[in-house]
Design a protein around this motif. Structure first.
Motif, short mmCIF file in Angstrom:
data_model
loop_
_atom_site.label_atom_id
_atom_site.label_comp_id
_atom_site.label_asym_id
_atom_site.label_seq_id
_atom_site.Cartn_x
_atom_site.Cartn_y
_atom_site.Cartn_z
N GLN A 36 0.83 -1.21 0.00
CA GLN A 36 0.00 0.00 0.00
C GLN A 36 0.87 1.26 0.00
OE1 GLN A 36 -2.01 -1.57 3.49
NE2 GLN A 36 -3.98 -1.39 2.44
N GLN A 37 1.99 1.23 0.74
CA GLN A 37 2.90 2.37 0.75
C GLN A 37 3.50 2.61 -0.63
OE1 GLN A 37 3.03 4.25 3.33
NE2 GLN A 37 2.52 2.97 5.09
N LEU A 38 3.93 1.52 -1.29
CA LEU A 38 4.52 1.64 -2.62
C LEU A 38 3.49 2.13 -3.65
CD1 LEU A 38 6.78 -1.54 -2.72
CD2 LEU A 38 7.56 0.82 -3.03
N GLU A 39 2.28 1.62 -3.55
CA GLU A 39 1.24 2.07 -4.48
C GLU A 39 0.97 3.55 -4.32
OE1 GLU A 39 -3.41 1.12 -5.77
OE2 GLU A 39 -2.55 0.17 -3.98
N ASN A 40 0.89 4.00 -3.07
CA ASN A 40 0.64 5.42 -2.80
C ASN A 40 1.77 6.29 -3.37
OD1 ASN A 40 -0.57 7.75 -1.30
ND2 ASN A 40 1.35 7.59 -0.15
N GLN A 71 3.98 -0.12 -11.80
CA GLN A 71 4.06 0.09 -10.36
C GLN A 71 5.30 -0.59 -9.80
OE1 GLN A 71 0.48 -0.69 -8.16
NE2 GLN A 71 1.57 -1.03 -6.25
N PRO A 72 6.11 0.11 -9.00
CA PRO A 72 7.33 -0.48 -8.46
C PRO A 72 7.02 -1.57 -7.44
CG PRO A 72 6.93 1.65 -7.45
CD PRO A 72 5.93 1.51 -8.57
N GLN A 73 7.89 -2.54 -7.37
CA GLN A 73 7.73 -3.64 -6.41
C GLN A 73 8.64 -3.48 -5.20
OE1 GLN A 73 5.25 -5.99 -7.07
NE2 GLN A 73 4.90 -4.43 -8.65
N THR A 74 9.63 -2.61 -5.30
CA THR A 74 10.55 -2.36 -4.19
C THR A 74 10.77 -0.87 -4.06
OG1 THR A 74 12.57 -2.37 -5.52
CG2 THR A 74 11.75 -4.53 -4.72
N TRP A 75 11.34 -0.45 -2.93
CA TRP A 75 11.62 0.97 -2.73
C TRP A 75 12.76 1.44 -3.64
CZ3 TRP A 75 8.43 4.30 -1.21
CH2 TRP A 75 7.46 4.00 -0.25
N LEU A 76 13.71 0.57 -3.94
CA LEU A 76 14.76 0.96 -4.89
C LEU A 76 14.16 1.30 -6.24
CD1 LEU A 76 17.63 -1.57 -4.05
CD2 LEU A 76 17.68 0.92 -3.75
N ALA A 100 16.85 2.35 0.74
CA ALA A 100 16.58 2.99 -0.54
C ALA A 100 16.69 4.52 -0.43
CB ALA A 100 15.19 2.60 -1.04
N LEU A 101 16.23 5.07 0.70
CA LEU A 101 16.37 6.52 0.93
C LEU A 101 17.84 6.89 1.02
CD1 LEU A 101 14.98 9.25 1.60
CD2 LEU A 101 15.12 8.59 4.01
N ASP A 102 18.60 6.06 1.71
CA ASP A 102 20.05 6.25 1.82
C ASP A 102 20.67 6.28 0.43
OD1 ASP A 102 22.79 5.81 2.07
OD2 ASP A 102 22.58 3.83 2.99
N ASN A 103 20.33 5.32 -0.40
CA ASN A 103 20.87 5.24 -1.76
C ASN A 103 20.46 6.45 -2.59
OD1 ASN A 103 20.22 4.22 -4.79
ND2 ASN A 103 22.06 3.20 -4.01
N LEU A 114 11.58 8.14 -9.29
CA LEU A 114 11.70 9.54 -8.88
C LEU A 114 12.93 10.19 -9.52
CD1 LEU A 114 10.74 11.92 -7.22
CD2 LEU A 114 11.87 10.95 -5.21
N LYS A 115 14.05 9.46 -9.55
CA LYS A 115 15.26 9.97 -10.21
C LYS A 115 14.99 10.27 -11.68
CE LYS A 115 18.30 7.02 -7.41
NZ LYS A 115 19.25 5.87 -7.49
N ALA A 116 14.32 9.33 -12.36
CA ALA A 116 14.04 9.52 -13.78
C ALA A 116 13.19 10.76 -14.01
CB ALA A 116 13.34 8.27 -14.33
N TYR A 117 12.23 11.00 -13.13
CA TYR A 117 11.39 12.19 -13.24
C TYR A 117 12.22 13.45 -13.04
CZ TYR A 117 8.26 15.85 -11.53
OH TYR A 117 7.63 17.05 -11.31
#
Length: 470
Positions: A65-69, A84-89, A128-131, A95-98
């Motif tokens: 649900q967090q990833l979908e949001n 839709q992404p399956q992981t936070w990475l 993932a936030l760290d990366n 987001l980077k691509a955008y």
């Protein structure tokens, strides 16, 4: 630059936020503070024209649900559909691509609100936030990454004090505190509510400087009518606030409520061992964490009496709303229109005013002209417990101020008995501490103290309501 902002006070915080836009490097900002304090509102007001992406975590939802949001927020920002992404990475890769498609050279703000809710068990969000920060944002010069949340202890432990990849990555942090009296007055006036200083102080003693508690106050109402609207009417705004307040901030919030309930029963505060005894909780890291979380969020303050061991320090409940709730809420004898005349309110208001003064020590020092002098603030109790000073300002210019707060609806007239009590307390303090400094008694009151012979022979200087609003 931001003349259209509708923000009261927050001058220092706005300066910090603006400075990040002018920085030559990317910046990583953590904003935290209790629920209802206006964190999200402030960020969106200041960064309105700079936010290129924002997303808020969902309370008690799973990783899917967090990833979908998060993905839906990216889709809205990009105005395009992606898988839709399956992981936070994968989510941060989108987001980077955008961001890479944006050609503007001005600072781009990425705002992640309620950050702690994104981090579900074994989700990999923090990694993932760290990366995202270390491998992308920090290599650019045009990003302001803002994380925000009410779970102050989570942000401090998981991000600010992170020992992994996020260690020392936060470039700026803001602990957003409740309004002081001056900011409260400005906020009320911004909403066309005009009250005399005495009434603003009385209102502050009941709800503090939390913007959400003040925002729906209607112009032209007395303090009693306002309190009816907030607490006592059938559809009162804050009727269910206590149940939601702690639950939204802390895991196992019932334990935090046990602690504040115990502290509410003792106005001067309790030691760690006294809290353990009152709550029947067991000592250990879990209990320490509860105290640290309550302190970090501003509900509790730790007072260190001079010349005593650390374990003898007092934990004192200083959140106005919580104190008011335990004292008056749910009692059918009270309404805002009548309870200010009851003896129980008068006895409570003395402590509440003292509490307010402790929160405005900077304004007190400024009025005394000593804000630039190094000083230590502490409480003091005589060895035989016959005398107590709740606030001592011990200054490096060879002066000690013993503060005495007196809540009185009119100008206070000192009696011989009260003057003798203050003089006796001062002499006990001097003899017990063996200080060689000048010791002055400073009175704090709403309308001041009448300059009769007892006042002139006892009090060196005084602070009035006006001084608390500087």
């Amino acid at each position: 630059m931001f003349f259209n902002m509708k923000v009261a006070g927050r001058i220092d915080e706005i300066q910090i936020l603006n400075s990040l836009l002018e920085s030559e490097n990317s910046e990583f900002l953590a904003v935290y503070g209790r629920r209802r304090i206006g964190k999200t509102y402030l960020i969106r007001q200041v960064y309105e024209k700079h936010i290129i992406f924002d997303s808020s975590g969902l309370h008690e939802k799973n990783i899917d649900q967090q990833l979908e949001n998060f993905w839906l927020d990216i889709s809205r920002a990009t105005k395009s559909n992606t898988l839709q992404p399956q992981t936070w990475l994968q989510a941060f890769s989108l987001l980077k691509a955008y961001i890479d498609t944006l050609k503007s050279k001005q600072k781009k703000v990425i705002f992640l609100d309620e950050i702690s809710w994104f981090e579900t068990p074994r989700s990999g969000f923090l990694a993932a936030l760290d990366n995202f920060w270390n491998m992308y944002c920090s290599k650019r010069t045009d990003i302001v990454l803002v994380i925000c949340g009410s779970a102050a202890s989570w942000i401090i432990n998981k991000v600010i004090n992170n020992r992994g990849g996020l260690h020392n990555r936060i470039t700026k942090q803001i602990l957003l505190r409740p309004f002081d009296l001056k900011e409260t007055k400005a906020f009320l006036e911004m909403n066309h509510v005009k009250l005399v200083l005495k009434d603003i102080i009385q209102l502050y003693m009941c709800v503090g400087g939390v913007p959400f508690y003040l925002k729906d106050i209607v112009p032209g109402k007395s303090v009693g009518q306002i309190l009816d609207t907030l607490f006592f009417n059938k559809n009162a705004t804050l009727k269910n606030e206590f149940e939601n307040l702690y639950a939204s901030l802390f895991k196992n919030s019932h334990l935090h409520e046990l602690v504040v309930k115990a502290l509410a029963s003792k106005s001067k505060g309790l030691t760690r061992n006294e809290i353990l005894e009152a709550t029947k909780m067991s000592s250990g890291g879990g209990f320490t964490n509860i105290l640290n979380e309550l302190t970090a969020c501003g509900f509790v303050t730790q007072v260190f009496p001079i010349n005593k061991k650390k374990e003898e320090s007092l934990y004192r409940l200083v959140d106005e709303f919580t104190l008011f709730y335990f004292k008056f809420f749910g009692n059918s004898d009270y309404t805002g229109s009548n309870f200010t005349n009851k003896p129980s309110f008068k006895s409570w208001s003395g402590y509440a005013f003292e509490n307010l003064c402790l929160k405005h020590v900077f304004q007190i020092k400024k009025t005394l002209g000593i804000q630039g002098i190094i000083s230590r603030d502490y409480s003091w109790i005589s060895p035989d417990s016959t005398a107590q000073v709740d606030m001592v300002i011990d200054r490096d210019d060879n002066v000690i101020n013993l503060l005495e707060a007196k809540y009185y609806q009119t100008e206070y007239e000192m009696t011989q008995q009260y003057a003798e009590q203050l003089e006796r307390r001062k002499h006990i303090f001097i003899n017990a501490t063996k200080t060689k400094k000048n010791v002055f008694t400073t009175m704090i009151s709403i309308h001041g103290v009448k300059a009769n012979a007892y006042y002139l022979s006892t009090v060196s200087n005084q602070i009035t309501a006006v001084d608390l609003f500087v």
